[in-house]
Write a protein that holds these residues in place. Structure first.
Motif, PDB file in Angstrom:
ATOM      1  N   PHE A  31       3.505  13.946  -8.735  1.00 37.22           N
ATOM      2  CA  PHE A  31       2.712  13.037  -7.721  1.00 37.22           C
ATOM      3  C   PHE A  31       1.298  13.302  -7.947  1.00 37.22           C
ATOM      4  CE2 PHE A  31       6.460  12.235  -5.811  1.00 37.22           C
ATOM      5  CZ  PHE A  31       6.583  11.149  -4.947  1.00 37.22           C
ATOM      6  N   LEU A 216      -2.157   4.792  -6.793  1.00 39.83           N
ATOM      7  CA  LEU A 216      -1.152   4.309  -5.916  1.00 39.83           C
ATOM      8  C   LEU A 216      -0.629   3.201  -6.585  1.00 39.83           C
ATOM      9  CD1 LEU A 216      -3.220   4.175  -2.422  1.00 39.83           C
ATOM     10  CD2 LEU A 216      -0.973   4.958  -3.244  1.00 39.83           C
ATOM     11  N   PHE A 219       1.918   3.855  -9.057  1.00 41.71           N
ATOM     12  CA  PHE A 219       3.186   4.191  -8.184  1.00 41.71           C
ATOM     13  C   PHE A 219       4.017   2.747  -7.837  1.00 41.71           C
ATOM     14  CE2 PHE A 219       1.640   8.400  -6.381  1.00 41.71           C
ATOM     15  CZ  PHE A 219       2.362   8.966  -7.187  1.00 41.71           C
ATOM     16  N   VAL A 223       7.702   1.649  -8.915  1.00 42.81           N
ATOM     17  CA  VAL A 223       8.829   1.499  -8.273  1.00 42.81           C
ATOM     18  C   VAL A 223       9.507   0.135  -7.965  1.00 42.81           C
ATOM     19  CG1 VAL A 223       9.553   1.605  -5.725  1.00 42.81           C
ATOM     20  CG2 VAL A 223       7.921   3.339  -6.720  1.00 42.81           C
ATOM     21  N   GLU A 257      -6.460  -3.514  -2.998  1.00 39.64           N
ATOM     22  CA  GLU A 257      -5.321  -2.837  -2.923  1.00 39.64           C
ATOM     23  C   GLU A 257      -4.083  -3.550  -2.344  1.00 39.64           C
ATOM     24  OE1 GLU A 257      -6.322   0.129  -4.374  1.00 39.64           O
ATOM     25  OE2 GLU A 257      -8.473  -0.602  -4.288  1.00 39.64           O
ATOM     26  N   LEU A 261       0.370  -2.852  -2.516  1.00 35.39           N
ATOM     27  CA  LEU A 261       0.871  -2.311  -1.627  1.00 35.39           C
ATOM     28  C   LEU A 261       2.223  -2.929  -0.829  1.00 35.39           C
ATOM     29  CD1 LEU A 261      -1.982  -0.347  -0.271  1.00 35.39           C
ATOM     30  CD2 LEU A 261      -0.214   0.475  -1.990  1.00 35.39           C
ATOM     31  N   LEU A 264       5.074  -3.582  -3.206  1.00 36.17           N
ATOM     32  CA  LEU A 264       5.896  -2.496  -3.338  1.00 36.17           C
ATOM     33  C   LEU A 264       6.875  -2.530  -1.934  1.00 36.17           C
ATOM     34  CD1 LEU A 264       5.354   0.781  -4.305  1.00 36.17           C
ATOM     35  CD2 LEU A 264       6.031   0.822  -1.890  1.00 36.17           C
TER      36      LEU A 264
ATOM     37  N   LEU C 116       6.887   7.639  -1.981  1.00 41.81           N
ATOM     38  CA  LEU C 116       6.111   6.613  -2.627  1.00 41.81           C
ATOM     39  C   LEU C 116       5.646   5.601  -1.975  1.00 41.81           C
ATOM     40  CD1 LEU C 116       7.334   6.387  -6.475  1.00 41.81           C
ATOM     41  CD2 LEU C 116       5.083   7.370  -5.399  1.00 41.81           C
ATOM     42  N   SER C 120       2.299   4.412  -0.104  1.00 43.55           N
ATOM     43  CA  SER C 120       1.712   3.077  -0.031  1.00 43.55           C
ATOM     44  C   SER C 120       1.495   2.510   1.321  1.00 43.55           C
ATOM     45  CB  SER C 120       2.817   2.038  -0.621  1.00 43.55           C
ATOM     46  OG  SER C 120       3.133   2.572  -1.825  1.00 43.55           O
ATOM     47  N   LEU C 124      -2.092   1.279   2.623  1.00 39.72           N
ATOM     48  CA  LEU C 124      -2.262   0.025   3.121  1.00 39.72           C
ATOM     49  C   LEU C 124      -2.934  -0.032   4.488  1.00 39.72           C
ATOM     50  CD1 LEU C 124      -1.527  -3.230   2.470  1.00 39.72           C
ATOM     51  CD2 LEU C 124       0.751  -2.824   3.694  1.00 39.72           C
ATOM     52  N   THR C 127      -6.396   0.614   4.330  1.00 36.13           N
ATOM     53  CA  THR C 127      -6.976  -0.659   3.905  1.00 36.13           C
ATOM     54  C   THR C 127      -7.544  -1.461   4.865  1.00 36.13           C
ATOM     55  OG1 THR C 127      -5.997  -0.445   1.794  1.00 36.13           O
ATOM     56  CG2 THR C 127      -7.048  -2.638   2.090  1.00 36.13           C
TER      57      THR C 127
END
Lengths: 284, 238, 651
Positions: A31, A216, A219, A223, A257, A261, A264, C116, C120, C124, C127
């Motif tokens: 990590f 990030l 990652f 995943v 970003e 995310l 994911l 993870l 995230s 998020l 953000t």
């Protein structure tokens, strides 16, 4: 613009690939990988400042990455794997924190430019504007991943690597030391991180926070693609990179970003083992 | 060649082996038979270093190896074809065999040519593996996987082979085939320790046999002697 | 009983009394600020401990829930005009809802992927807080006025007491939760998620609920945080804070309310400790001594490996030496956290409170409260009608693993009230068959009917809920739970209170009832005197019997026993036969996989023999024993002339 985004996506893919390497042998990931990227970049910059020529700096930086990878394995991973616990998650996070603090104090908190002999003026290909520097990133990423994949498929040591990921006990019975293989995977993963740092620094500049956002997304790529899927990361990386540049164009750069995310979390909801991943079988 | 002297071993709190001793002489096939849960597989695992014995000694070629890791014991010349076959599913048949010879081959290049001779020998014993050498091992049938596991052990040119339940989960015809192969290995002078649930078949190929009960050796002798033993007859041969 | 009250409740009351009275004696606003923060972080860390401690997952989203809760509270005051309690309720609800939404996908994952996903999520949410400027003012920050509580405007002191009251309430709710079925489920699913599912206690749903609950505490703490500082910025709630929170929980000690409280104290005081040079040196020195002491003791008792003893000493040594070398320790704040955390994670996995608790429990032995008398077995396990109708039907069931055909088309019928034996040589597909029936594996093809209705496929949990219960060939007990708790966890039909009532402590009556019922089942297998013993400390035989009692607690129509006699000594085998007979008398249908032929012939009404994933014979034991196919399969001889007339007594 979409193309440069996609090329950036390759860097995410490269770091994600580093996660896959260690996950394959030990079911663990570092990590603090982002800090490995950042520390290697700083170290390479220092090499340049000490007067080491550019092309010698690269192996020097990579070696530094390998050493850091091995340190992570020894200090943060080995014990907890032997205890069959997930303590390595916390310990690698802690290692990242330590690295971050060290970098802040040794090299300072400011972002610094990273010189490169590769030209940065944009060129036009079929109406697409792209810089040689960006091309060098793509070439570098694919070259490193290609070499490691060749190593895994064509050498006996590489096959031993695959054997350990397939069945650790059986590999031990062949005389393959799982411990050495896990060390190897962490070394390689450190090398991959250092390469990512060296490739991306001329574009992003070097600073303690240079890898925070990067990691990030790596990652996310790992995943979404699945932690055991080989080249799936490349496709997902390119896709995410392109998606990001579109988002920042239409919604503003602060939102760039977000797609990774969201991607994911959604991917996890649909396919917990990743889009390209294999379902695991529970054993009693 | 292989001497096991009074070993104790187990998992967690349960001590499965409570002082088992046995000996395998060079060039002999020795069978280890007994009821389920008697400790046969645990004995194998303790010999090959997959679990560490709590007490006792394991001598390989006169050298004590108890407490070593499995990889180190394998390097000293012991090959263990484990229970449940444990082939490397995602890798090809040929890669599985090459990895069997891991200790003798160069790490990076030229390993294929160096192993070519041994590969051919294994393919001659198991022609079916030659037909499927590029196929990934996980897609093989149970019987083919068992042959691959034995072939992989042979590739190491080991001093001793441990063969754990080669008949497990196989159809009777295939079991016959497996025992024919064991017979061939015996004729070729291979030193073999065989764990087997089919006592009768095992005794047909073995030079000497041990019978395990509750983590200890209860009986031992040549097949002829065991066939005469009342207790053995009642319990295992019907 | 008195001793129990005195020590455990006494310590809590004393701590509370001290905390509540400090503001009356000390009028320093700075101290009051610290105390308020302590209460807020206490709530926050108790919430985080639910996932990190009890669920055993590394949760990196808790700082985000703090932030989301804070913004929710602030905005509900400024935009909607809510009062204090209303705003706090909103922030809790936000934590609960978003926590639930995140948990649904994320908790299908294990370990690293879960970490993870939460990471995230927190990125998020940062953000969103940064970019949704119309609502949150973005990076500029949001100013908030503290709303009134029932018409009173709260001064600093009053607000502190409010925080303290809420901390006490959270503490009590958490204690109720942990001493209920929920607490047991949390413990169990870390020990064996497979068994938790197989006992009809959904692993997944408990994890989701636990995570959502923990997140709602994060939200609540966020609301208090907002009204304490009255100014919010998105960058206060990032990864850095998350690491500090983890430091608090881990350093204090996971799975402990006191640990969370101690961790909160530490977090609150840490900035002050670091800014004072002398204090820092004292603390790092003490840390080094502790590391050396704990390491040496671990090595002496052989409970730790060399690395585990040496690494913390090195890390703390770096802290001491580094402290002398650097000019400003505050610049190295993160590195200091890192080294301290590293030492604790490696050297004191139970945290500081866990470490001291072990010493304290050795000093004061406190007897657990008495158990109620056992219920009558007729109430716990009512006799079922044994009418020989089909209970379970398998229709051409197949399960392949790659090229291996473990089960290759099995059809059989198990009749109600029968003990149905399933035998065959090793690897013949018996275990795979019951794993498919019980839902561990989905079948490759074929049908499974329970009383004529299709069984759910590939879900242990759903199959368990329809009335099929099982034991495991390799024991899957909850080792950290007592024998009684193992059975209580699986007990079906006793726990009815919804979560809110459990939190308020209204589940105690149920708990008594469950204890009584579980005792009855322990009596059935002869373990009533072992009720308080940890499952991992039982003898091997008792562990086997406990698994049977646990399986019965699901009140099954069909009980699958997977090699219950494996590894049992001879006297224990006789006890086992008695137990199975007793269960049979209550009309429970049983599938018995067994290698001991004498057990099979004593017990089974019908025996099915498998070989190579196929049924090769079926009938009574005597019929099957004479079947030439069976003899061949067991002896592994294809063309033998002198086939013996019975198969071996022990295979």
């Amino acid at each position: 613009m979409v193309v440069s985004g996609a090329l950036m996506g390759l860097v995410y893919a490269l770091i994600a690939y580093g996660f896959q390497l260690t996950f394959a042998t030990s079911k663990s990931i570092n990590f603090g990988q982002g800090e490995l990227v950042m520390l290697s970049a700083f170290f390479s910059l220092s090499l340049l400042n000490w007067g080491v020529p550019y092309w010698l700096m690269i192996p020097g930086g990579l070696l530094f990455g390998v050493v850091l990878g091995l340190v992570v394995e020894r200090a943060c991973v080995r014990l907890t794997l032997e205890q069959k616990s997930e303590g390595w998650i916390l310990l690698t996070i802690i290692f990242g924190l330590l690295g971050f603090s060290a970098a802040e104090n040794i090299w300072g908190r400011d972002d610094r430019p990273f010189p490169t002999p590769i030209p940065t003026e944009a060129m036009q290909f079929f109406g697409v504007s792209i810089t040689p520097l960006e091309i060098s990133v793509a070439v570098g990423v694919l070259a490193v991943m290609g070499v490691i994949e060749l190593f895994k498929r064509k050498t006996l040591l590489g096959k031993a690597f695959e054997a350990v990921s397939a069945d650790r006990d059986a590999a031990e019975l062949m005389g393959i030391s799982a411990r050495h293989t896990i060390m190897l995977s962490y070394g390689l993963s450190g090398l991959v991180a250092a390469m990512a740092g060296i490739l991306i620094s001329p574009i992003t500049t070097v600073g303690p926070t240079m890898a925070t956002a990067l990691i990030l997304k790596a990652f996310a790529v790992a995943v979404v693609a699945g932690l055991d899927s080989g080249f799936g990361v490349v496709l997902v990386g390119i896709f995410l990179g392109a998606l990001e540049s579109l988002t920042s164009f239409y919604l503003g750069s602060g939102w760039r970003e977000a797609p990774g995310l969201i991607l994911l979390i959604m991917a996890l909801a649909v396919r917990p083992n990743g889009v390209f991943g294999k379902a695991s079988i529970r054993k009693v | 060649m292989l001497i096991v002297d009074n070993i104790h071993a187990g998992y967690g709190t349960s001590e499965v082996l409570q002082g088992a001793s046995l000996e395998v002489q060079a060039g002999k096939v020795v069978a280890l038979i007994g009821a389920n849960g008697a400790g046969k597989t645990t004995t194998m695992r303790a010999i090959s270093g997959m679990i560490k014995p709590a007490q006792g000694r394991v001598l390989l070629n006169g050298k004590p190896v108890q407490g070593y890791g499995a990889a180190r014991i394998a390097k000293l010349g012991l090959a263990h074809a484990p229970e449940g076959r444990k082939v490397f599913g995602p890798l090809s048949v040929e890669d599985n065999l090459l990895l069997g010879a891991y200790n003798h081959l160069p790490m990076f290049f030229g390993f294929r040519s160096k192993a070519a001779h041994d590969l051919e020998k294994v393919y001659d014993i198991f022609p079916r593996l030659r037909d499927r050498k590029q196929q990934s091992a996980g897609t093989l049938s149970g019987g083919e996987q068992q042959m691959l596991a034995i072939g992989r052990a042979l590739m190491a040119n080991p001093k001793v082979i441990l063969l754990d339940e080669p008949s497990m989960g196989l159809a009777p015809v295939i079991v016959q085939e497996v025992f024919n192969i064991i017979r061939r290995l015996k004729e070729a002078g291979t030193t073999l320790l065989l764990v087997e649930q089919f006592a009768k078949s095992a005794l047909e190929v073995a030079d000497y046999a041990y019978v395990m009960e509750h983590g200890r050796i209860a009986l031992s002798g040549t097949p002829a002697e065991l066939h005469k033993n009342e207790r053995m007859l009642a319990a295992y041969l019907g | 009983m008195l001793k129990r009250l005195l020590f455990i409740r006494g310590a809590e009351l004393i701590a509370l009394a001290i905390l509540a009275t400090i503001p009356l004696t000390v009028s320093n606003t700075y101290v009051l600020g610290l105390l308020t923060l302590l209460a807020i972080y206490g709530i926050l860390l108790i919430g985080l401990d639910v996932t990190v401690g009890y669920l055993g997952q590394v949760n990196l989203a808790h700082a985000a829930f703090l932030g989301l809760g804070a913004y929710a509270a602030g905005l509900s005051v400024s935009l909607l005009g809510f009062g204090m309690l209303g705003a706090l309720a909103v922030s809790m609800a936000i934590g609960l809802i978003l926590g639930g939404l995140l948990a649904f996908p994320a908790l299908r994952l294990e370990g690293p992927q879960f970490a993870l996903a939460t990471l995230s999520f927190s990125a998020l949410s940062t953000t969103v807080l940064n970019e949704w400027e119309g609502l949150t003012m973005g990076a500029q920050g949001l100013s908030i006025t503290r709303p009134e509580l029932f018409g009173f405007s709260l001064k600093a002191q009053g607000f502190y007491w409010l925080c303290l009251v809420l901390l006490v309430l959270v503490w009590l709710a958490m204690r109720n939760l942990l001493s209920s079925q929920w607490g047991r489920a949390f413990e169990a699913l870390r020990d064996s998620p497979i068994a938790t599912d197989a006992m009809g206690v959904g692993t997944y749903r408990h994890k989701v609920a636990g995570f959502a609950f923990g997140s709602s505490l994060g939200g609540l703490a966020g609301g208090l945080y907002a009204f304490n500082f009255q100014y919010l910025q998105p960058q206060s709630f990032t990864y850095d804070l998350m690491v500090i929170l983890l430091l608090g929980v881990v350093l204090g000690g996971r799975k402990s309310l006191w640990g969370a409280f101690f961790g909160a104290t530490l977090i609150v005081l840490l900035p002050n400790l670091l800014s004072n040079r002398l204090l820092f040196e004292i603390i790092s020195g003490l840390g080094l001594l502790l590391a050396i002491f704990a390491g040496a003791q671990g090595l002496k008792n052989k409970t730790t490996q060399p690395f585990q003893a040496i690494a913390p000493v090195i890390a703390m040594g770096m802290l001491v030496v580094g402290g002398y070398m650097v000019e400003n320790t505050e610049n190295w704040r993160k590195a200091i956290f890192a080294l301290m955390l590293f030492s604790v994670v490696v050297g004191l996995p139970d945290g500081v409170m866990g470490f001291t608790a072990r010493y304290l429990t050795r000093l004061f032995r406190i007897a657990p409260p008495d158990l109620p008398p056992a219920s009558a077995l007729d109430e716990v396990l009512p006799a079922q009608q044994a009418d020989s109708k089909p209970m379970l039907e398998l229709k051409n069931l197949k399960r392949y693993f790659g090229g291996v055909k473990a089960v290759d088309g099995i059809s059989m019928t198990v009749r109600t009230g029968h003990i149905h034996g399933l035998i065959g040589p090793n690897g013949s597909g018996k275990s795979t068959a019951v794993n498919v029936i019980s839902g561990l594996y989905a079948p490759t093809s074929g049908d499974i009917l329970l009383q004529g209705k299709s069984l759910p496929k590939g879900s242990l949990f759903k199959v368990a809920r329809t009335g099929v219960s099982r034991t495991f060939q390799n024991l899957q007990l909850f080792g950290e739970l007592s024998a009684l708790d193992n059975v209580m966890l699986a007990l079906k039909g006793v726990y009815r209170s919804p979560l809110p009532l459990v939190l308020l402590g209204f589940a105690r009556a149920e708990e008594k009832r469950a204890q009584a019922d579980a005792l009855a089942l322990l009596e059935l297998v002869g373990l009533q005197h072992m009720a308080r013993v940890h499952a991992r400390d039982l003898t091997y035989g008792s562990q086997r019997f406990l698994e049977i009692a646990r399986a019965l607690a699901c009140k099954p129509k069909l009980l699958i026993l997977d090699e219950p006699a494996a590894g049992l000594a001879h006297p224990d085998v006789n006890v086992l036969v008695d137990i199975i007979k007793r269960i049979h008398q209550r009309g429970v249908t049983i599938i018995l996989i067994e290698h001991h032929m004498d057990v099979v012939s004593t017990l089974c009404d019908v025996v099915t023999v498998l070989d190579g994933g196929l049924v090769i014979a079926e009938g009574t034991t005597e019929e099957v024993k004479r079947n030439p196919l069976v003899i061949k399969a067991y002896l592994g001889i294809a063309d033998d002339t002198d086939v013996p007339d019975v198969i071996p007594a022990v295979i």
